[in-house]
Design a protein around this motif. Sequence first.
Motif, PDB file in Angstrom:
ATOM      1  N   GLU A  46      -2.216   8.838  -3.201  1.00 53.64           N
ATOM      2  CA  GLU A  46      -0.883   8.557  -3.402  1.00 53.64           C
ATOM      3  C   GLU A  46      -0.335   7.488  -4.322  1.00 53.64           C
ATOM      4  N   ASP A  47      -1.050   6.402  -3.969  1.00 54.43           N
ATOM      5  CA  ASP A  47      -0.950   5.022  -4.731  1.00 54.43           C
ATOM      6  C   ASP A  47      -1.111   4.974  -6.124  1.00 54.43           C
ATOM      7  N   ILE A  48      -2.214   5.832  -6.721  1.00 51.24           N
ATOM      8  CA  ILE A  48      -2.552   5.847  -8.360  1.00 51.24           C
ATOM      9  C   ILE A  48      -1.482   6.763  -8.860  1.00 51.24           C
ATOM     10  N   MET A  49      -1.243   7.706  -8.163  1.00 51.15           N
ATOM     11  CA  MET A  49       0.008   8.606  -8.884  1.00 51.15           C
ATOM     12  C   MET A  49       1.088   8.239  -8.815  1.00 51.15           C
ATOM     13  N   ASN A  50       1.858   7.543  -7.756  1.00 54.65           N
ATOM     14  CA  ASN A  50       2.890   7.381  -7.714  1.00 54.65           C
ATOM     15  C   ASN A  50       3.247   5.720  -8.085  1.00 54.65           C
ATOM     16  N   ASN A  51       2.368   5.106  -8.115  1.00 53.30           N
ATOM     17  CA  ASN A  51       2.600   3.495  -8.551  1.00 53.30           C
ATOM     18  C   ASN A  51       1.918   3.008  -9.744  1.00 53.30           C
ATOM     19  N   SER A  52       1.211   3.638 -10.613  1.00 54.27           N
ATOM     20  CA  SER A  52       0.711   3.156 -11.696  1.00 54.27           C
ATOM     21  C   SER A  52       1.691   2.799 -12.609  1.00 54.27           C
TER      22      SER A  52
END
Length: 208
Positions: A46-52
């Motif tokens: 979730e972090d990689i997809m949403n917050n990059s």
Amino acid sequence: MTMKSVIEEVFINTKHRNCLFHIKTKSYNKNVKVFVVNEGLYEDFEDIMNNSLIVKEFERLWKRMIEKRNLQGNHYFSKMWEMRKRFIPVYYKNDFFHFIQTTSRSEATNMRFKDNVGPTYSIISILKEYNQIVDTINRVEMLENNYSKQKRPKEFIFDYRIEQQAQQLYNKNILKKFHLQLKATSRLNYRETEDGKTFQVWQKSNQI
């Protein structure tokens, strides 16, 4: 002929996106065991997809996640990587999509069809129901537009050019959503301190 190829041929200057919500949902459904046995994978995913913040950051972190979890042979993760430019937010950070929420709109429409059209109904009944949906949407939009013309705000929050333009284009409710986004984007600024790896983030003023 697929929808993708038709859009590329007919709507040359448009940005065609796939629904991130449905892609993520399908990923979880197809990889239930993978997420269960890999502790922390869900959070990383979730972090990689949403917050990059930039493309290089996303691609570096995604590859590291795949290698760390030994997911090189996972069909669905491989397919997501191939299609990444069609749905990962960082690839669209310079594009504006006017608050389009495809999921909420389509689900609401589907529910209305399910409630009012049965499997034995004729195509005429389906078309009548469709026309009623369109008429309802147009009627609500017309009321919103008329109300917004009478209740235009006299002052701007930030006095940006884009805010002035939005006031002329959007009705009152959409303008309110626009202001929420404008406030959020004006709070932080960042600088890349190490190529694709680390960033310095700080509060900034509203002056741009």
